[in-house]
Design a protein around this motif. Sequence first.
Motif, PDB file in Angstrom:
ATOM      1  N   ILE A  98      35.748  74.875  73.125  1.00 46.30           N
ATOM      2  CA  ILE A  98      36.443  73.067  73.249  1.00 46.30           C
ATOM      3  C   ILE A  98      36.090  73.208  75.013  1.00 46.30           C
ATOM      4  CG2 ILE A  98      39.211  72.365  74.333  1.00 46.30           C
ATOM      5  CD1 ILE A  98      40.060  74.312  71.647  1.00 46.30           C
ATOM      6  N   THR A  99      35.695  72.125  74.947  1.00 43.63           N
ATOM      7  CA  THR A  99      35.519  71.671  76.772  1.00 43.63           C
ATOM      8  C   THR A  99      37.013  71.307  77.097  1.00 43.63           C
ATOM      9  OG1 THR A  99      34.733  70.241  77.883  1.00 43.63           O
ATOM     10  CG2 THR A  99      34.400  69.362  75.479  1.00 43.63           C
ATOM     11  N   GLU A 126      36.872  79.330  73.470  1.00 39.14           N
ATOM     12  CA  GLU A 126      36.209  79.660  74.596  1.00 39.14           C
ATOM     13  C   GLU A 126      36.835  78.218  74.810  1.00 39.14           C
ATOM     14  OE1 GLU A 126      31.511  78.959  75.493  1.00 39.14           O
ATOM     15  OE2 GLU A 126      31.797  79.771  73.210  1.00 39.14           O
ATOM     16  N   ILE A 127      37.045  78.714  76.253  1.00 37.57           N
ATOM     17  CA  ILE A 127      36.900  77.182  76.816  1.00 37.57           C
ATOM     18  C   ILE A 127      36.425  76.647  78.336  1.00 37.57           C
ATOM     19  CG2 ILE A 127      39.141  75.754  77.895  1.00 37.57           C
ATOM     20  CD1 ILE A 127      40.897  77.610  76.792  1.00 37.57           C
ATOM     21  N   ASN A 128      35.898  76.106  78.740  1.00 34.81           N
ATOM     22  CA  ASN A 128      35.313  75.845  78.861  1.00 34.81           C
ATOM     23  C   ASN A 128      35.543  74.229  79.836  1.00 34.81           C
ATOM     24  OD1 ASN A 128      32.725  75.465  80.777  1.00 34.81           O
ATOM     25  ND2 ASN A 128      31.624  73.808  79.514  1.00 34.81           N
ATOM     26  N   ASP A 135      29.152  65.543  75.473  1.00 33.22           N
ATOM     27  CA  ASP A 135      28.599  65.386  74.345  1.00 33.22           C
ATOM     28  C   ASP A 135      29.185  66.496  73.507  1.00 33.22           C
ATOM     29  OD1 ASP A 135      27.081  64.752  71.999  1.00 33.22           O
ATOM     30  OD2 ASP A 135      25.785  63.540  72.686  1.00 33.22           O
ATOM     31  N   ILE A 136      30.321  66.719  72.635  1.00 33.05           N
ATOM     32  CA  ILE A 136      30.382  67.836  72.108  1.00 33.05           C
ATOM     33  C   ILE A 136      29.674  67.648  70.916  1.00 33.05           C
ATOM     34  CG2 ILE A 136      32.498  67.805  73.104  1.00 33.05           C
ATOM     35  CD1 ILE A 136      33.811  66.668  70.160  1.00 33.05           C
ATOM     36  N   VAL A 137      29.080  67.110  70.600  1.00 31.81           N
ATOM     37  CA  VAL A 137      28.179  66.625  69.055  1.00 31.81           C
ATOM     38  C   VAL A 137      26.995  67.891  68.952  1.00 31.81           C
ATOM     39  CG1 VAL A 137      27.136  65.801  67.102  1.00 31.81           C
ATOM     40  CG2 VAL A 137      29.461  64.861  67.634  1.00 31.81           C
ATOM     41  N   ASP A 142      33.933  72.038  69.267  1.00 32.52           N
ATOM     42  CA  ASP A 142      34.902  71.907  68.313  1.00 32.52           C
ATOM     43  C   ASP A 142      35.533  70.759  68.312  1.00 32.52           C
ATOM     44  OD1 ASP A 142      34.296  74.164  65.753  1.00 32.52           O
ATOM     45  OD2 ASP A 142      34.107  75.120  67.827  1.00 32.52           O
ATOM     46  N   ALA A 143      35.773  70.393  69.883  1.00 33.85           N
ATOM     47  CA  ALA A 143      36.831  69.268  70.094  1.00 33.85           C
ATOM     48  C   ALA A 143      36.418  69.408  72.032  1.00 33.85           C
ATOM     49  CB  ALA A 143      38.236  69.712  70.286  1.00 33.85           C
TER      50      ALA A 143
END
Length: 297
Positions: A98-99, A126-128, A135-137, A142-143
């Motif tokens: 997740i960003t 994992e959190i960034n 661009d999450i794709v 995942d989100a």
Amino acid sequence: MMRDTVNDLVAFVTVARERSFTKAAAQLGTSQPALSRTMRRLEEQLGVRLLTRSTRSVSPTEAGERLISAIAPHFEGIEAGLADLSELSGKPVGTLRITSVEHASATILAPAVSRLLLDYPEVRVEINNDYGLVDIVEQRYDAGIRLGEQVAKDMIGMRIGPDFRQAVVGSPAYFERRPKPITPHDLTTHIGINLRLPTSGGLWSWPFAKAGQEIKVRAEGHVVCNTVPLMLDFAIAGIGLAYLPEDVVESHIAQGRLIRVLDEWCPTLTGYHLYYPSRRQPKPAFRLLLDLLRSGV
């Protein structure tokens, strides 16, 4: 197709997505030299160059991009299928990436993730934290979590937090040296503790609004940060003015460590939203996290 070739293709997709042999090797549990040899072997087998390498980065060639487009959806389908099987055992597994931005992570995401991990210890998260628009794709998240107006229209978005206000604050020692600003235009003569935006490379201009008038101002300063706690520390130390979420500074204001100014000019921001691609089937663990965020855990 031979098993070794499938493994090589998985390695190639990982390198292409990470844009780094070092990061890809860490994900795959191998060494960077071994991964480089794997990529050279795959390129020799296919007869085309798949990656452009430099001393600082790696990126897919045109042939590499075409190969990714052809095979990546199949690998994603396999990953999704394996994740779905976890529902049959009642034990969701896998990694969620997740960003987010640190304010949302600390106030909203962390409590939900903590509950998820306590109930399902096989899941990894994992959190960034990143203030840039990601661009999450392309980057295989995942989100993402951003303010409502920052969510792209082609994403599925879900509000996970209330609207909130920002606050301009400075220490008593700072205001002993400089008069309090009356309007945002006065900030041009003040020292600001600034935030750099990775997407544009510039500094964030503080937004203000009052009686239908909207302006953006940036107070020049000596310090540029990329974390809220660091900006808060500099403000308390009297280095300059900071523009921070209201809930971050309210206890410091109450205890006299900070003084709030321009209150009537600080707008209400749309709350944080979680967003994810509409065409991607959410993992079971991700669906559980969605339920926790909906319930406000």
